[in-house]
Design an enzyme around this catalytic site. Structure first.
Site, mmCIF file in Angstrom:
data_model
loop_
_atom_site.group_PDB
_atom_site.id
_atom_site.type_symbol
_atom_site.label_atom_id
_atom_site.label_comp_id
_atom_site.label_asym_id
_atom_site.label_seq_id
_atom_site.Cartn_x
_atom_site.Cartn_y
_atom_site.Cartn_z
ATOM 1 N N LYS A 135 -10.254 -0.495 10.512
ATOM 2 C CA LYS A 135 -10.284 -1.470 9.492
ATOM 3 C C LYS A 135 -10.471 -2.946 10.587
ATOM 4 O O LYS A 135 -10.402 -3.965 9.903
ATOM 5 C CB LYS A 135 -8.892 -1.633 8.858
ATOM 6 C CG LYS A 135 -8.574 -0.737 7.729
ATOM 7 C CD LYS A 135 -7.468 -0.858 6.815
ATOM 8 C CE LYS A 135 -7.177 0.351 6.215
ATOM 9 N NZ LYS A 135 -7.927 0.644 4.847
ATOM 10 N N GLN A 175 -4.377 -4.948 7.164
ATOM 11 C CA GLN A 175 -5.517 -5.878 6.713
ATOM 12 C C GLN A 175 -5.497 -6.975 7.633
ATOM 13 O O GLN A 175 -6.664 -7.913 7.193
ATOM 14 C CB GLN A 175 -5.269 -5.996 5.210
ATOM 15 C CG GLN A 175 -5.254 -4.959 4.096
ATOM 16 C CD GLN A 175 -7.006 -4.411 4.416
ATOM 17 O OE1 GLN A 175 -7.810 -5.129 4.362
ATOM 18 N NE2 GLN A 175 -6.944 -3.273 4.116
ATOM 19 N N ASP A 194 3.170 -4.135 8.063
ATOM 20 C CA ASP A 194 1.913 -3.453 8.067
ATOM 21 C C ASP A 194 0.612 -4.341 8.104
ATOM 22 O O ASP A 194 0.646 -5.045 7.349
ATOM 23 C CB ASP A 194 1.949 -2.781 6.746
ATOM 24 C CG ASP A 194 0.608 -2.367 6.443
ATOM 25 O OD1 ASP A 194 -0.493 -2.244 7.024
ATOM 26 O OD2 ASP A 194 0.460 -1.465 5.243
ATOM 27 N N CYS A 241 -4.878 2.232 -3.765
ATOM 28 C CA CYS A 241 -3.473 2.704 -3.097
ATOM 29 C C CYS A 241 -2.177 1.750 -3.324
ATOM 30 O O CYS A 241 -1.430 1.757 -2.618
ATOM 31 C CB CYS A 241 -3.354 3.033 -1.713
ATOM 32 S SG CYS A 241 -4.842 4.277 -1.163
ATOM 33 N N HIS A 282 0.937 -1.170 0.125
ATOM 34 C CA HIS A 282 0.030 -0.079 0.090
ATOM 35 C C HIS A 282 0.899 1.282 0.062
ATOM 36 O O HIS A 282 2.036 1.210 0.667
ATOM 37 C CB HIS A 282 -0.832 -0.195 1.322
ATOM 38 C CG HIS A 282 -2.145 0.951 1.491
ATOM 39 N ND1 HIS A 282 -1.925 2.078 1.862
ATOM 40 C CD2 HIS A 282 -3.050 0.820 1.176
ATOM 41 C CE1 HIS A 282 -2.725 2.932 1.979
ATOM 42 N NE2 HIS A 282 -3.887 2.067 1.522
HETATM 43 C C1 LIG Z 1 -2.536 -2.807 3.530
HETATM 44 C C2 LIG Z 1 -2.790 -1.450 4.209
HETATM 45 N N1 LIG Z 1 -1.831 -0.412 4.655
HETATM 46 C C3 LIG Z 1 -1.844 0.393 5.199
HETATM 47 C C4 LIG Z 1 -3.254 1.277 4.972
HETATM 48 C C5 LIG Z 1 -3.456 2.613 5.684
HETATM 49 O O1 LIG Z 1 -4.278 2.725 6.774
HETATM 50 P P1 LIG Z 1 -5.003 3.795 7.288
HETATM 51 O O2 LIG Z 1 -5.553 4.564 5.965
HETATM 52 O O3 LIG Z 1 -6.043 3.593 8.201
HETATM 53 O O4 LIG Z 1 -4.115 4.726 7.808
HETATM 54 C C6 LIG Z 1 -4.336 0.420 4.581
HETATM 55 C C7 LIG Z 1 -5.622 1.182 4.303
HETATM 56 O O5 LIG Z 1 -6.102 1.588 3.350
HETATM 57 C C8 LIG Z 1 -3.932 -0.781 4.266
HETATM 58 O O6 LIG Z 1 -4.924 -1.536 3.437
#
Ligand SMILES: Cc1ncc(COP(=O)(O)O)c(C=O)c1O
Ligand SMILES: Cc1ncc(COP(=O)(O)O)c(C=O)c1O
Lengths: 142, 411, 411, 142
Positions: free
Chosen positions: B228, B205, B202, B368, B125
């Site tokens: 999430k 998910q 990270d 993203c 992401h």
């Molecule tokens: C794999 C992953 N990493 C990071 C993020 C970023 O999370 P957030 O937008 O809640 O900071 C997301 C969500 O969009 C994600 O799916």
């Protein structure tokens, strides 16, 4: 059903067979348009002589709405003056974003006004027009 | 809970949003990778906090503040236990997963030198790409990409050969938001330890789908977002090993993270407070703790079984539609029911709009993950991301929507 | 609303917490500078969002996401209007005032050089000291302190003589959280403009008490926290002039703030999105917008009048107790009803505990203003901070608590 | 009323007339204690010979509870061995933080157990003891 008004005959036709879908070999103005939220891309090329659009083309990738809108735009603005284009662009974009009915004739663009009922798709329909306006602001080229 | 109960499929009763309609149709919410829905208990907890307890924490001696401070501390303990029994001090509340990654990348700057290497995977992401990209730019380190095979899974054995002791940090997602693939984080961890690289995972998910134990993984950092995992927006967590947090200088500065301040210099509070400048998202932390309680009551084994039913039903349906192309998912057992797909040459936005007219919320775009889209050679995909509360019977409606898309576009 | 209505003094009906008891007594909440209470409408808005609309913004084409995106945009427009009609693009949502200050101090680093000067006041909150201290340390700039007179008000005319064109930024609080003094931000702004310094105003304490117009002040930056203006925790606002935001590089990096990303480099979205990496605190932003609606309905002139009544009643009561020492407040018209005080040599913590036994929540400590405490020559003070919803009749109970403190300690 | 048990006679007396409130001219161990949340400060000085506390003193600023606790601590630990101090400290701190009754005699410290009903004040009562323990961990000095 509203879906049918969005994906009506004329729009699907322009999407399948986009008019003016090519880079011009000779052009005076160009700009790139991009919607980072969805990845739609469009490049617009203009050949302007004596304040009039002599030729126009576009390339790019995007959804049916953005492709059809670009195609219909190219078809309609040929032979327009810059002022006429800017006015039409304004009317069309306001027609999609404001809650007032359009009192001018915008010809085949009328079909695209159904996008208004799909707020998340309005940017698809206006991308080509924004890019066209940007190309007119930019440095002359070619 | 037995399989029969799971098949009864009534989890959606816990979620008020799932009772509503869109476009005059029952909402079928399949955008869970973007954000999950919240059960009543979480929503009520937040409302209750504001109605009965609201006060700032740590700073006052009055009863209300004492109550809130205790609850906030308990929320941290709950997260520590949830992630596998970490220390209280190793849990930092952030505003989200993105902030957690930014925090670590900022703090790592002092530890990274020219020609060091930072490894990420090709399916990350943007949140797990850009901060490392900037770190590399600021330090002269190199950003390296873990190889991926044509089944869109990481090539761990090749990676093991490529990585050297120049690698200072490996940052990978636990589960991909775009492909639904589960990365072999244990193997990656083992490789990291071999070359002495820190491992950042990270987990945005992962936590709504699978039990996470950061100590078993032996991760140095683990980041997640409350929204999430059935919790509120505006709250996230960074887990980091105690010694790393102690070594790091603070990220943001302000109230609550200081020891002594003069105009000339300041000293800082011990961890975890050193990393929580300013009034934290208190309601968010309590809401997150409630979401953890909710998950514990529901149980991960139940979630896993239900998701497997959804997975199989969806794949079975897709197997009957030759125009649909799903990216990855060659090996179902490395995947959760999150599917990026395209239908012939129909643009994903158009698919999404057509789905929406059936009440089905899916996402279209680059998710993203622009670098991954470049690898797939498409500007965008449509994505269906299931949560365990989705209903198996909804898959019929998805099928209808797919057929409608084809009817409109491929006639 | 007439003065008679204001004297009826029923605003507390809007606030559920104020209906509760602590220590078997009716709660009298006088820790409003730490955080304000939330009216029903704000709490309901947050619950409603999660119950009816919850979805991520910007990224999806489905109806739920469209609704949320629209609401989130509207919240930003509402803040822009609330602060005096700024541009939509000039409003950045942060997780709080502290983050807003950290953001600016981070971004200013590229604009500050050795021997430049950054001016702050002696009454700043740690949040408006430490980030500038770090900025000075990182750049070799000097941190300078605006002079203060023995009435504990800023010496603006001396400041005007001292400041030179080496000053690149002046960071002051609009209203002090410890002393309740209102700084003459218009005069400070004029002086800044004369020497070409940027003006950063910490508005955390101001917005719940007084109408703010950043354009009339001609502030370059203005920061605030939602939870201190009847809104939720975990949300704040940075106002910054458009050209400054355009010049700045982004602060945090991640989803939602990019234009194009490859492994090699990335380009960024236009403002305001460039500064909002990751999923924002969506419910927080909507709750903040609702708080703004609430304030507009209540009206600042009503708040001001009510606070003046509280101010006068409190001062009148204190005038009868010679053992109480209030810091500052020589000129009531430069102050809001926020009072730091000591009672003889009774330690503020003990005062606070005794008040608590009367159901009165006050704060004791350094109020995140250690440098000010050093100037006052005390380790701590007790602080009563009123909000307009406090009841004038509660002042009698405060008096009782003060007398009890003296009874226990000075017998 | 619980307030009265917190501010009972013996505590108020120690607060008003703290015992051993001075820096020792000769000491072997010392440490500074600080509670950043409220600003309470305490310095503890110990003279230890043959594993026994020969003399002890403290200085500092703080609330009635922290001052009285430091004073009572100094009074009680004189002549204790290090092991005895550490055990008493543990019993006392657990008495304030855990939900189990104390089965040992802790003498006059009993009075301070009423702080337990005021959770935000527990740190005031334990500050001196933490500091004492820290001084024993530190390098010998003097
Ligand atoms: C794999 C992953 N990493 C990071 C993020 C970023 O999370 P957030 O937008 O809640 O900071 C997301 C969500 O969009 C994600 O799916
Ligand atoms: C004057 C002032 N500035 C800044 C802050 C920091 O605000 P927050 O903790 O909400 O980030 C506060 C509140 O504590 C304050 O009173």
């Amino acid at each position: 059903m509203e879906l049918e008004s969005l994906y009506q005959e004329v729009i699907m036709d322009h999407n399948k067979n986009p008019r003016c879908f090519h880079k011009l070999s000779e052009y005076t103005h160009t700009a790139d348009g991009f919607n980072p939220l969805c990845g739609d891309k469009v490049q617009v090329y203009l050949l302007i002589k004596d304040n009039k659009i002599v030729d126009i083309g576009f390339t790019g990738v995007g959804c049916a709405i953005s492709q059809a809108s670009a195609s219909m735009m190219c078809q309609i603005v040929k032979n327009y003056t810059i002022e006429e284009i800017l006015e039409l662009s304004k009317i069309f974009r306001e027609g999609l974003t404001k809650d007032i009915p359009i009192d001018k004739d915008i010809g085949s663009l009328e079909a695209l006004l159904s996008v208004k009922k799909f707020p998340m798709r309005v940017k698809c329909a206006t991308l080509a027009w924004h890019t066209l306006e940007n190309s007119l602001k930019g440095e002359k080229h070619g | 809970m037995s399989l029969i109960d799971i098949e009864k499929d009534t989890f959606y009763h816990d979620y008020p949003v799932l009772q509503r309609k869109v476009q005059d149709k029952k909402l079928i919410y399949l955008d869970n990778a973007a954000t999950t829905q919240k059960p009543y208990s979480v929503i009520n907890k937040i409302a209750q906090f504001y109605q009965m307890q609201n006060s700032n924490i740590h700073r006052s001696a009055h009863s209300l503040s004492a109550e809130c401070t205790l609850e906030y501390d308990n929320a941290r303990s709950k997260v520590a236990e949830f992630l596998g029994g970490t220390l209280f001090n190793e849990i930092i509340f952030t505003k989200g997963c993105t902030e957690a990654i930014n925090l670590v990348s900022f703090c790592m700057e002092k530890k990274i030198q020219k020609d060091d290497e930072i490894w990420i995977s090709p399916i990350e992401h943007h949140a797990n790409i850009l901060p490392w990209q900037r770190l590399c730019k600021n330090t002269g380190a190199k950003l390296k990409i873990i190889p991926m095979n044509d089944q869109l899974e990481l090539e761990i054995s090749t990676f093991e050969h490529l990585i050297t002791e120049r690698a200072k940090l490996v940052a990978v997602t636990h589960i991909s938001n775009a492909l639904g693939v589960v990365n072999p984080v244990e193997s990656i961890s083992r490789i990291c330890k071999k070359v002495g690289a820190l491992l950042f995972i990270d987990g945005a998910q992962a936590v709504s789908h699978t039990k996470v134990n950061v100590k078993e993984i032996n991760a140095d950092f683990y980041a997640l977002s409350g929204h999430k995992m059935f919790g509120p927006t505006g709250i996230g967590v960074l887990y980091a090993k105690e010694h790393l947090l102690n070594e790091f200088e603070p990220y943001q500065l302000g109230g609550g993270m200081i020891e002594q301040v003069t105009f000339h210099e300041s000293t800082f509070a011990p961890i975890p407070y050193k990393f929580e400048a300013g009034t934290p998202p208190i309601a968010g932390a309590l809401g997150l703790a409630q979401a953890i309680d909710y998950i514990s009551e529901t149980r991960y084994d139940v979630i896993l079984q239900k998701e497997r039913l959804l997975y199989d039903a969806f794949m079975e349906m897709c197997s009957r539609i030759k125009e649909i192309k799903i990216y990855g998912h060659k090996n179902p057992h490395h995947h959760i029911p999150v599917f990026s797909f395209n239908i012939n040459r129909i643009h994903p936005h158009d698919i999404s709009t057509i789905f929406d007219s059936y009440g089905i919320a899916i996402r279209s775009g680059h998710h993203c993950c622009q670098p991954l889209m470049q690898i797939l050679g498409v500007p965008a995909t449509a994505r269906i991301s299931f949560a365990y509360y989705n209903s198996i019977s909804d898959i019929h409606i998805i099928e209808e929507a797919i057929k409608k898309s084809m009817e409109i576009f491929i006639k």
